[in-house]
Design an enzyme around this catalytic site. Structure first.
Site, short mmCIF file in Angstrom:
data_model
loop_
_atom_site.label_atom_id
_atom_site.label_comp_id
_atom_site.label_asym_id
_atom_site.label_seq_id
_atom_site.Cartn_x
_atom_site.Cartn_y
_atom_site.Cartn_z
N CYS A 102 -38.54 4.75 41.39
CA CYS A 102 -39.84 4.94 42.05
C CYS A 102 -40.65 6.04 41.38
O CYS A 102 -40.11 7.02 40.88
CB CYS A 102 -39.63 5.33 43.50
SG CYS A 102 -38.65 4.16 44.42
N ARG A 148 -41.11 3.71 34.26
CA ARG A 148 -39.93 4.07 35.03
C ARG A 148 -39.25 2.85 35.63
O ARG A 148 -38.10 2.92 36.06
CB ARG A 148 -40.31 5.04 36.16
CG ARG A 148 -40.79 6.38 35.66
CD ARG A 148 -41.42 7.18 36.76
NE ARG A 148 -40.47 7.63 37.75
CZ ARG A 148 -39.73 8.73 37.66
NH1 ARG A 148 -39.84 9.49 36.58
NH2 ARG A 148 -38.90 9.09 38.60
N LYS A 157 -27.95 -1.79 23.46
CA LYS A 157 -29.39 -1.93 23.16
C LYS A 157 -29.78 -3.39 23.15
O LYS A 157 -30.78 -3.79 23.71
CB LYS A 157 -29.66 -1.27 21.81
CG LYS A 157 -30.99 -0.69 21.60
CD LYS A 157 -31.23 0.67 22.21
CE LYS A 157 -30.40 1.06 23.38
NZ LYS A 157 -30.53 2.34 23.92
N GLU A 187 -29.57 -5.12 26.77
CA GLU A 187 -30.51 -4.70 27.82
C GLU A 187 -31.93 -5.22 27.59
O GLU A 187 -32.66 -5.41 28.55
CB GLU A 187 -30.51 -3.18 28.01
CG GLU A 187 -31.11 -2.38 26.87
CD GLU A 187 -31.14 -0.88 27.14
OE1 GLU A 187 -31.46 -0.49 28.26
OE2 GLU A 187 -30.84 -0.12 26.21
N TRP A 206 -39.06 0.93 43.14
CA TRP A 206 -37.94 0.21 42.54
C TRP A 206 -36.94 0.03 43.68
O TRP A 206 -36.35 0.99 44.15
CB TRP A 206 -37.34 1.05 41.41
CG TRP A 206 -36.33 0.34 40.57
CD1 TRP A 206 -36.57 -0.48 39.51
CD2 TRP A 206 -34.90 0.41 40.71
NE1 TRP A 206 -35.38 -0.94 38.98
CE2 TRP A 206 -34.34 -0.41 39.70
CE3 TRP A 206 -34.04 1.06 41.59
CZ2 TRP A 206 -32.98 -0.58 39.53
CZ3 TRP A 206 -32.66 0.89 41.43
CH2 TRP A 206 -32.15 0.07 40.40
N GLU A 239 -23.30 1.33 21.17
CA GLU A 239 -24.72 1.58 21.39
C GLU A 239 -25.56 0.37 20.94
O GLU A 239 -26.49 -0.04 21.63
CB GLU A 239 -25.15 2.87 20.64
CG GLU A 239 -26.62 3.20 20.69
CD GLU A 239 -27.21 3.29 22.11
OE1 GLU A 239 -26.47 3.29 23.09
OE2 GLU A 239 -28.45 3.32 22.20
N LYS A 243 -36.27 3.48 34.06
CA LYS A 243 -36.11 4.48 33.01
C LYS A 243 -35.33 5.69 33.50
O LYS A 243 -34.51 6.24 32.79
CB LYS A 243 -37.50 4.92 32.51
CG LYS A 243 -37.48 5.95 31.39
CD LYS A 243 -36.92 5.36 30.12
CE LYS A 243 -36.83 6.35 28.99
NZ LYS A 243 -35.93 5.87 27.93
N ASN A 296 -39.48 8.90 46.79
CA ASN A 296 -38.55 8.52 45.72
C ASN A 296 -37.21 9.15 46.06
O ASN A 296 -37.15 10.34 46.36
CB ASN A 296 -39.08 9.06 44.38
CG ASN A 296 -38.08 8.87 43.25
OD1 ASN A 296 -37.17 8.06 43.35
ND2 ASN A 296 -38.27 9.62 42.18
N GLY A 297 -36.13 8.36 46.04
CA GLY A 297 -34.81 8.90 46.36
C GLY A 297 -34.16 8.05 47.43
O GLY A 297 -34.59 6.92 47.70
N HIS A 353 -6.39 -8.98 20.09
CA HIS A 353 -5.54 -8.86 21.28
C HIS A 353 -6.15 -9.62 22.46
O HIS A 353 -5.94 -9.25 23.61
CB HIS A 353 -5.32 -7.38 21.60
CG HIS A 353 -4.57 -6.68 20.52
ND1 HIS A 353 -3.22 -6.82 20.32
CD2 HIS A 353 -5.00 -5.87 19.52
CE1 HIS A 353 -2.84 -6.12 19.27
NE2 HIS A 353 -3.92 -5.53 18.76
C1 F6R Z 1 -30.23 2.53 27.61
C2 F6R Z 1 -30.69 3.59 28.48
C3 F6R Z 1 -29.80 4.09 29.55
C4 F6R Z 1 -29.87 5.62 29.66
C5 F6R Z 1 -29.09 6.10 30.88
C6 F6R Z 1 -29.09 7.61 30.99
O1 F6R Z 1 -31.16 2.25 26.64
O2 F6R Z 1 -31.78 4.07 28.34
O3 F6R Z 1 -28.49 3.67 29.37
O4 F6R Z 1 -29.38 6.18 28.48
O5 F6R Z 1 -29.65 5.56 32.05
O6 F6R Z 1 -30.37 8.11 31.14
P1 F6R Z 1 -30.69 9.64 30.87
O7 F6R Z 1 -30.47 9.89 29.43
O8 F6R Z 1 -32.12 9.81 31.26
O9 F6R Z 1 -29.74 10.43 31.71
#
Ligand code: F6R
Length: 607
Positions: free
Chosen positions: A2, A27, A484, A487, A76, A480, A602, A100-101, A503
């Protein structure tokens, strides 16, 4: 998650709120709404959908000429599906709020209020706060908010307007981000700095249960007892340009391209006379060398950065490093104490699980160090020591440049620790440091070869499933790369330690299961080649990521992405770039919303 905004000033409020909300779109959200004063009444407009849908609704409802005071929200969904009724603001003609929360004890409060005749319309936890404010309201907003704070548990950033105070916005926070912006005769609240950058760069950070009152074009901040508090005025060093796409089609591509500069900005201030130096954050070489164990705790991509940190610190400095997913760390009863260092890593500095893991580490007596991008964020403020990464705002949901700057900090820490523990000489420490400084130029070279990543993406777009493999540091990178890709492309993808493939997982390999093999660690190269051959022999399509100068035979891979060569230990700084680009172009070719992938937020401010 949010996003909250609020405005008091002379500008057309609805427009300011909508503009500010649009800067928080990154976000992640599923509905939006605003409450503004019009002719002394609180008018609310809210809808499931995007901000564009809200704009349309507002126009229809004639709210564009709302007054000069109001609050706004992007939701959200957590409690209750995305719907008009569950969207914020919540409240009635007297009091309206955005939140938010998560209010953890909302069921208890709801039952209490129901007994007092309150009827609930939505499924949200937020509505209980709106009604509780009504319950306590005695004509004094401050007193009312104080009473509510005494009852609610959980995390919250709240923006509140009272019909009786049509020129004022009230705000309070705990464990959810909220800043208070101040301009010329105007004041703002916002979940994050980009929302207000167009209007002002000056802001205050609100501490737990401090109450901000925006009124008469200015902001005043009070503690939870109502005593005014003096706050340090912060000045954002990001400008509007940093939060705009700047000619790129997507924020993600812009941010991938910003990596060379972001690394320079992060690394340079931490090098003094050619040696790593973290004294500015209170971490001397002696202190760093004094810990028995190091724990790295983070989520998602930040956790993957921690895995690189583990390999590098253990290899160079021979200190045991344990990496934990923050949401698990808290519940595994970790054995840590006063001789240990816990490093938490976070771009946003607001990730709820990471924040809670940090608090737990402090309670257990460990020293805590945060590697954080957002200045003044909750994690940065909670940790004993902070190393800010200087990546600038990361808007795209998929994290790219934040990862690169996070690992660059781990490298410097590893070099310093290794030197302090006499594992490497001063000359070697200087040499490694200067190689790290040369990395941005090499990334520039890789960025120019984006065509090969576009080609790989074109080979992946019709796949339903994908595998990534690697060994050692390459395994950390393959995790990683896989995250990427999945997602933002929505292709199911898994990452495996190359040796693990046979395995079990190799039974999945068919012609329609491509595999990306990351093989930059030359002492492990032959072993990964063997694993790739096993996949090729079973009809799988293999893409190999390795050094440019290494030839890869046809029985090993169908396609090779070549990278410039640095010390193997530093290769992750380069390897991640094509992995990011492959994910990016695959998502573009599949027609996805690259910067705002479905269901993702985000800044994950709930557990
Ligand atoms: C993937 C991504 C998430 C963040 C994770 C932690 O691309 O962005 O996996 O890395 O939510 O977020 P932060 O770094 O803000 O704690």
């Amino acid at each position: 998650m949010c996003g909250i905004v609020g405005y008091v000033g002379k500008q057309e409020c609805t427009e300011v709120l909508l503009d500010a909300l649009s800067k928080l779109e990154y976000r992640g959200y599923d509905s939006a709404g605003i409450a503004v004063f019009q002719d002394g009444e609180i008018r609310v407009s809210k809808t499931k959908g995007r901000i564009a849908d809200l704009k349309e609704k507002i126009l229809k409802e004639g709210m564009i000429h709302g007054g000069s005071c109001g609050i706004g929200h992007t939701r959200w969904a957590t409690h209750g599906e995305p719907s008009d009724i569950n969207s914020h603001p919540h409240g009635n003609a007297e009091i309206s709020i955005v939140h938010n929360g998560i209010i953890e004890n909302y069921q208890k409060i709801k039952s209490f209020l129901e007994k007092h005749g309150y009827v609930f319309e939505s499924q949200t936890d937020t509505e209980t706060v709106a009604k509780l404010l009504n319950y306590y309201y005695n004509g004094d907003p401050m007193e009312t908010i104080q009473k509510v704070l005494g009852d609610i548990e959980g995390s919250y950033a709240l923006g509140i307007v009272f019909k009786d105070f049509p020129e004022s916005v009230y705000a309070v926070r705990k464990d959810s981000p909220l800043i208070v912006g101040v301009g010329e005769g105007e004041a703002f609240i916002a979940s994050d700095v980009p929302a207000i950058l167009k209007f002002t760069r000056n802001y205050y950070l609100l501490d737990t249960d401090e109450i901000a009152v925006l009124s008469g074009g200015r902001a005043q901040i009070f503690d939870k007892y109502g005593t005014p508090v003096e706050k340090e005025l912060m000045v954002a060093d990001w400008d509007m340009e940093a939060a705009e796409k700047g000619g790129y089609e997507h924020f993600m591509l812009k941010e991938i391209n910003e990596q060379p500069n972001a690394i320079k900005q992060t690394v340079s201030p931490r090098i003094k006379d050619g040696m790593p130096d973290f004294e500015e954050c209170g971490m001397t070489a002696e202190k760093l060398a004094s810990y028995n164990n190091i724990f790295v705790v983070a989520c998602g991509t930040a956790m993957h950065a921690g895995l690189v940190g583990k390999y590098v610190i253990e290899k160079l400095a021979r200190v045991p490093v344990t990496v934990d997913v923050a949401s698990e760390f808290r519940y595994r009863d970790p054995i840590i104490g006063s001789n240990d260092l816990v490093i938490v890593v976070s771009q946003s500095g607001e990730t709820a699980d990471t924040l809670e893991a940090l608090k737990l580490s402090k309670r257990l007596g460990a020293d805590t160090l945060a590697i954080v991008n957002v200045v003044g964020s909750s994690i940065a403020r909670e940790a004993d020591m902070v190393i800010y990464t200087h990546a600038g705002p990361e808007i795209s949901v998929a994290s790219t440049k934040a990862y690169s700057v996070q690992i660059s900090v781990f490298y410097l820490l590893a070099f310093l620790l290794s030197y302090a523990r006499k594992m490497i000489s001063e000359d070697e420490c200087r040499r490694l440091t200067s190689v790290l400084e040369s990395v941005p130029n090499m990334i520039d070279m890789i960025l120019k070869q984006e065509k090969s990543c576009q080609y790989v993406a074109s080979q992946l777009i019709n796949s339903e499933n994908l595998l990534y493999i690697g060994r050692g540091l390459d395994y950390a990178l393959s995790m990683e790369g896989s995250l990427k890709l999945k997602e933002i492309s929505y292709i199911h993808s898994e990452s495996y330690a190359a040796g693990e493939l046979k395995h079990g997982t190799i039974s999945l390999v068919t012609e329609s299961m491509p595999l990306i093999a990351v093989a930059t660690q030359r002492d492990l190269f032959d072993k990964t080649v063997s694993n790739a051959k096993e996949v090729k022999a079973r009809g799988g399509k293999v893409i190999f990521v390795t050094h440019d100068y290494i030839n890869v035979d046809d029985d090993v891979a169908d396609y090779k992405i070549g990278l410039p060569t640095v010390d193997d230990i530093l290769m992750p700084m380069l390897t991640v770039v094509p992995l990011q680009l492959i994910a990016y172009y695959t998502s573009v070719l599949r027609g996805n919303d690259v910067d705002k992938p479905r269901n993702l937020a985000k800044s994950v401010t709930v557990e």
